[in-house]
Structures are given as C-alpha cells and as structure tokens.
Design an enzyme around this catalytic site. Sequence first.
Site, PDB file in Angstrom:
ATOM      1  N   CYS A 304       0.862  -1.191   0.000  1.00  0.00           N
ATOM      2  CA  CYS A 304       0.000   0.000   0.000  1.00  0.00           C
ATOM      3  C   CYS A 304       0.890   1.229   0.000  1.00  0.00           C
ATOM      4  O   CYS A 304       1.984   1.209   0.553  1.00  0.00           O
ATOM      5  CB  CYS A 304      -0.867   0.042   1.253  1.00  0.00           C
ATOM      6  SG  CYS A 304      -1.988  -1.328   1.386  1.00  0.00           S
ATOM      7  N   ILE A 305       0.407   2.295  -0.612  1.00  0.00           N
ATOM      8  CA  ILE A 305       1.187   3.537  -0.642  1.00  0.00           C
ATOM      9  C   ILE A 305       0.226   4.714  -0.562  1.00  0.00           C
ATOM     10  O   ILE A 305      -0.845   4.698  -1.168  1.00  0.00           O
ATOM     11  CB  ILE A 305       2.068   3.613  -1.915  1.00  0.00           C
ATOM     12  CG1 ILE A 305       2.994   4.829  -1.879  1.00  0.00           C
ATOM     13  CG2 ILE A 305       1.227   3.568  -3.186  1.00  0.00           C
ATOM     14  CD1 ILE A 305       4.114   4.795  -2.918  1.00  0.00           C
ATOM     15  N   THR A 307       0.149   9.185   0.181  1.00  0.00           N
ATOM     16  CA  THR A 307       0.570  10.514   0.643  1.00  0.00           C
ATOM     17  C   THR A 307      -0.664  11.158   1.261  1.00  0.00           C
ATOM     18  O   THR A 307      -1.721  11.195   0.625  1.00  0.00           O
ATOM     19  CB  THR A 307       1.063  11.384  -0.531  1.00  0.00           C
ATOM     20  OG1 THR A 307       2.092  10.694  -1.236  1.00  0.00           O
ATOM     21  CG2 THR A 307       1.606  12.709  -0.029  1.00  0.00           C
ATOM     22  N   GLN A 312      -0.308  16.283  -0.725  1.00  0.00           N
ATOM     23  CA  GLN A 312      -0.423  15.829  -2.112  1.00  0.00           C
ATOM     24  C   GLN A 312      -0.156  16.968  -3.084  1.00  0.00           C
ATOM     25  O   GLN A 312      -0.235  18.134  -2.737  1.00  0.00           O
ATOM     26  CB  GLN A 312      -1.812  15.221  -2.345  1.00  0.00           C
ATOM     27  CG  GLN A 312      -1.984  13.888  -1.633  1.00  0.00           C
ATOM     28  CD  GLN A 312      -3.378  13.292  -1.783  1.00  0.00           C
ATOM     29  OE1 GLN A 312      -4.253  13.863  -2.426  1.00  0.00           O
ATOM     30  NE2 GLN A 312      -3.591  12.137  -1.168  1.00  0.00           N
ATOM     31  N   ARG A 313       0.219  16.579  -4.304  1.00  0.00           N
ATOM     32  CA  ARG A 313       0.523  17.528  -5.392  1.00  0.00           C
ATOM     33  C   ARG A 313       1.743  18.399  -5.070  1.00  0.00           C
ATOM     34  O   ARG A 313       1.840  19.536  -5.520  1.00  0.00           O
ATOM     35  CB  ARG A 313      -0.691  18.411  -5.724  1.00  0.00           C
ATOM     36  CG  ARG A 313      -1.939  17.614  -6.095  1.00  0.00           C
ATOM     37  CD  ARG A 313      -3.082  18.529  -6.476  1.00  0.00           C
ATOM     38  NE  ARG A 313      -2.807  19.216  -7.734  1.00  0.00           N
ATOM     39  CZ  ARG A 313      -3.050  18.704  -8.942  1.00  0.00           C
ATOM     40  NH1 ARG A 313      -3.564  17.494  -9.055  1.00  0.00           N
ATOM     41  NH2 ARG A 313      -2.778  19.383 -10.026  1.00  0.00           N
ATOM     42  N   ARG A 314       2.654  17.833  -4.263  1.00  0.00           N
ATOM     43  CA  ARG A 314       3.873  18.583  -3.929  1.00  0.00           C
ATOM     44  C   ARG A 314       5.135  17.750  -4.174  1.00  0.00           C
ATOM     45  O   ARG A 314       6.215  18.110  -3.737  1.00  0.00           O
ATOM     46  CB  ARG A 314       3.811  19.024  -2.462  1.00  0.00           C
ATOM     47  CG  ARG A 314       2.782  20.119  -2.213  1.00  0.00           C
ATOM     48  CD  ARG A 314       2.425  20.299  -0.757  1.00  0.00           C
ATOM     49  NE  ARG A 314       3.576  20.605   0.084  1.00  0.00           N
ATOM     50  CZ  ARG A 314       3.504  20.778   1.405  1.00  0.00           C
ATOM     51  NH1 ARG A 314       2.331  20.673   2.027  1.00  0.00           N
ATOM     52  NH2 ARG A 314       4.574  21.040   2.105  1.00  0.00           N
ATOM     53  N   GLY A 317       4.574  12.079  -3.303  1.00  0.00           N
ATOM     54  CA  GLY A 317       4.174  10.756  -3.785  1.00  0.00           C
ATOM     55  C   GLY A 317       5.256  10.114  -4.631  1.00  0.00           C
ATOM     56  O   GLY A 317       5.592   8.937  -4.459  1.00  0.00           O
ATOM     57  N   GLU A 338       1.905  -3.670  -5.734  1.00  0.00           N
ATOM     58  CA  GLU A 338       0.789  -4.611  -5.735  1.00  0.00           C
ATOM     59  C   GLU A 338      -0.404  -3.983  -6.442  1.00  0.00           C
ATOM     60  O   GLU A 338      -0.643  -2.787  -6.317  1.00  0.00           O
ATOM     61  CB  GLU A 338       0.448  -4.947  -4.280  1.00  0.00           C
ATOM     62  CG  GLU A 338      -0.524  -6.087  -4.104  1.00  0.00           C
ATOM     63  CD  GLU A 338      -0.742  -6.402  -2.637  1.00  0.00           C
ATOM     64  OE1 GLU A 338      -1.906  -6.447  -2.211  1.00  0.00           O
ATOM     65  OE2 GLU A 338       0.264  -6.584  -1.920  1.00  0.00           O
ATOM     66  N   SER A 342      -4.836   2.506  -7.014  1.00  0.00           N
ATOM     67  CA  SER A 342      -5.926   3.479  -7.070  1.00  0.00           C
ATOM     68  C   SER A 342      -5.723   4.367  -8.291  1.00  0.00           C
ATOM     69  O   SER A 342      -4.671   4.348  -8.931  1.00  0.00           O
ATOM     70  CB  SER A 342      -5.928   4.334  -5.801  1.00  0.00           C
ATOM     71  OG  SER A 342      -4.770   5.152  -5.772  1.00  0.00           O
ATOM     72  N   SER A 351       3.772   8.328 -14.057  1.00  0.00           N
ATOM     73  CA  SER A 351       4.653   9.488 -14.176  1.00  0.00           C
ATOM     74  C   SER A 351       6.077   9.127 -13.747  1.00  0.00           C
ATOM     75  O   SER A 351       7.049   9.486 -14.426  1.00  0.00           O
ATOM     76  CB  SER A 351       4.102  10.629 -13.315  1.00  0.00           C
ATOM     77  OG  SER A 351       4.960  11.741 -13.352  1.00  0.00           O
TER      78      SER A 351
END
Length: 448
Positions: A304-305, A307, A312-314, A317, A338, A342, A351
Amino acid sequence: MVDSSSSVEIVEGCRLPVLRKNQEHEDEWPLAEILSVKEVSGRKLYYVHYIDFNKRLDEWVTTERLDVKKLQFPKKEAKTPTKNGLSGSRPSSPEREPGRKRKANCEGANEMIKVLQYNKPQSASVFLPPPEDSQDSSDGIPTAPRMTGSLVSDRSHDDIVTRMKNIECIELGRHRLKPWYFSPYPQELTTLPILYLCEFCLKYVKSLKCLQRHLTKCNLRHPPGNEIYRKGTISFFEIDGRKNKNYSQNLCLLAKCFLDHKTLYYDTDPFLFYVMTEYDSKGFHIVGYFSKEKESTEDYNVACILTLPPYQRRGYGKLLIEFSYELSKVEGKTGTPEKPLSDLGLLSYRSYWSQTILEILMDLKPENGERPQITINEISEITSVKKEDVISTLQYLNLINYYKGQYILTLSEDIVEGHEKAMQKRHLRIDPKCLHFTPKDWSKRGKW
C-alpha cells in the site's frame, strides 16, 4: 428542483440527478444513487454516490438538491452493488489509455533496441510480437491481486455500510483531514464531529481533552522504528509490523480513510512500513508511507502507498515511489507495486516510470558512430523497475516501433521537451548516499 408537493418516497437504491456543487467548474446534475437515508432535526438527508465518479465525492445532501422528476426506482433483481461495488470509481485503467495496442510481454527483453532522437515530432506505433494465447491484460501484469495483507484488495465484503464514509473529520497535528472512504474505527467514534489522533503514535481519542492528556504521557516525537534515511527535513523510518503492532494497525486505520481499493486486515506481522516524515522543532510529522511484505513471492516492493492529502501535489508521492525502488536496488531485486492501484496511485506510478526510463534513454551516448542501444533487461536492472512495467511504460509513451526485424525507440522533440520541463519541476529526489539500509533475509528468521 424538488417538487415539495410530491408524495414520492425516495428510498435506498433509487437513482436520480443530484446537484453537485463544484468549486472549480459550474454546478452540474450528474446521475446519483441513494445509498442511505436519515432524518436530522426533522430534515431528511440522503447519502448519494455519483455514478461514474470516484467514491471520495460521495456526500450527504438535502432534499432541495434532488431532481425527483427523473427518479428511477431500484430494480428488484439488482440487490448487489453494480460492478462489484466499483461503479463509483473512474479507474485510470491502462486498457482505456491512449497508445495501448497490445499486451506487454517480456519475450525478447534481451534484444537490443536502437534509440532514435528526431529533431521534429514523430508519431510511433507499438508493434510487439504477440505472445502465445495472447489475451488483453492491464499493463501486461496479472489482474488478480493477492488476497492477504495489512491492507488488501478485496470486494467480497463490500456492503452498504463500507460504501459510506463513517468519519466526519480527523485532526492530525496541525491538519484537519476530511476522509474520502470508510475506515473501521470503533463504532462509538463514528458519531463524533472530529476524531483526534496523536500525530506521533497515531493513537485515536474521542476529544481534544483526551488528546491533551495523552500528549502529556506520549514520549514519541517520531514514528517508532529505525530512521534509515535523512536529507534536509525529510526522513524515512522503517517499522516492523510485528514489533510495533499498535502503531502499524493505527497507521492502517488512518490510511484506509483515503484508500478505497484496500480492505483492512489486522495481521501486520508479515509487513514492514516505511513512513516518510518532515522535521521541524516540534518533531517528525508524518507525510505519507508505504508498506511492503517481508517476503514477496511475486516481486512486490510496495503493498500500500499513500501521501496524506495535505501533502499531495507537492512531489512527495513520487518521492515515496523513488524510495521504494532505492530499497529494491540495495536488495538487488526488481520490484513492482501490488495491484490494483488506485486512480491517483496509477497516475503517480505512470509518471515516475516515464520520467525514470526517459532519463536513462536520454543519457545514452552513441558508440562508434552508431545510434545508442539498450535492452529491456538493462533498463530493468538499472532502475529496479520490473520488465513488464518497463515495456508497458514504453507502450504507454508510444515510443517503441518494430521496424525491419528490430525494435526502435523514437524520442520525438515533444517527448524530450515535455520530459525536460517535468524534471525541472521535480525538486524532491532521493539521495542514495543518505540511505542507511541493510536488507534482512526474512526466510531465515522463522516466523518473522
């Protein structure tokens, strides 16, 4: 939009257009399903899920926001959530992405690929030889996920209760978080306007007074476990799910508020947790984390991962992802996250893989006047990215051609310019020299 004189009873399972207030665009009236109905102070409230929108947008609405003129009653035979409870997600499925031509395969991974750079944009098509018994598969990887773990993918228990957010707000340090999804915190805490968490040990309490009392006793100013990386204000802590069960379970409960594809599982013993923090004078504040099996038979380097939303958006992640691959490099392995990822997770990995592979291709130098050459295996070994993910990324970027019996990668001007702009914005990077990590052979350690 509601006709107040209407005597039509709106029940669970009904579908109708609902006014969705949008801060960025004009308000809209998408079709929504009624998941629950309740009455508060004499007013009826409806918990709605917007069809074809992610579940994190589900919300309670008043009667005024319902368009009952277009009310659809539930069909009697449709008693289970559609699409196995996934009707609300807009998965960024690779099968829907542009540039997908065929299933990725690893045949010929050792074959040399010539790399071309054109001075003007050049379109390319994907031509990989199809494997025997070729079937479409998401990214050329198994679509069936592993069914054990601390937070695992599992829809079998997806009922009306777990489809609804149950925590209104979480206070974590200086942040207040609005959960996106259901998380199985104790039932008595779900009626509170705010759930308070200690930001260092993640213990949950019912009031600010209880939190203040806890903070006088809690000695932690960082996650438990070993600090294995520090550069500037960024640190990573390695936490053993067996040695630090309470922390690990509390971390999973918090993470579940923002991960829809996973189901909580309380046996954290088989897992390691890598928590990223940001340091200031008050301590090490959690930014995000990923978990990882101590022993993975399927080359998973992330279970699982996440942020946390305030970060987020910085770029954090991608930093988490980069760190997971740095661990794989030290272990001398290739790894893959795994599945399923999402929607936000897939975007981040796409990315990261794209930038990492393009970085290598653009650094290649011609030899003896010949165009530079590289194999899939070599890219995989350099990056620790699994071969299937390398191939699917090359296909996703539409880089790979099969021409006159050999593979050719075409790096157009657009691709090069886009990559250089993206890398200029990527300020956060992992420095391998700051990593102090010794892999353990868990197969020789009995029951972990």
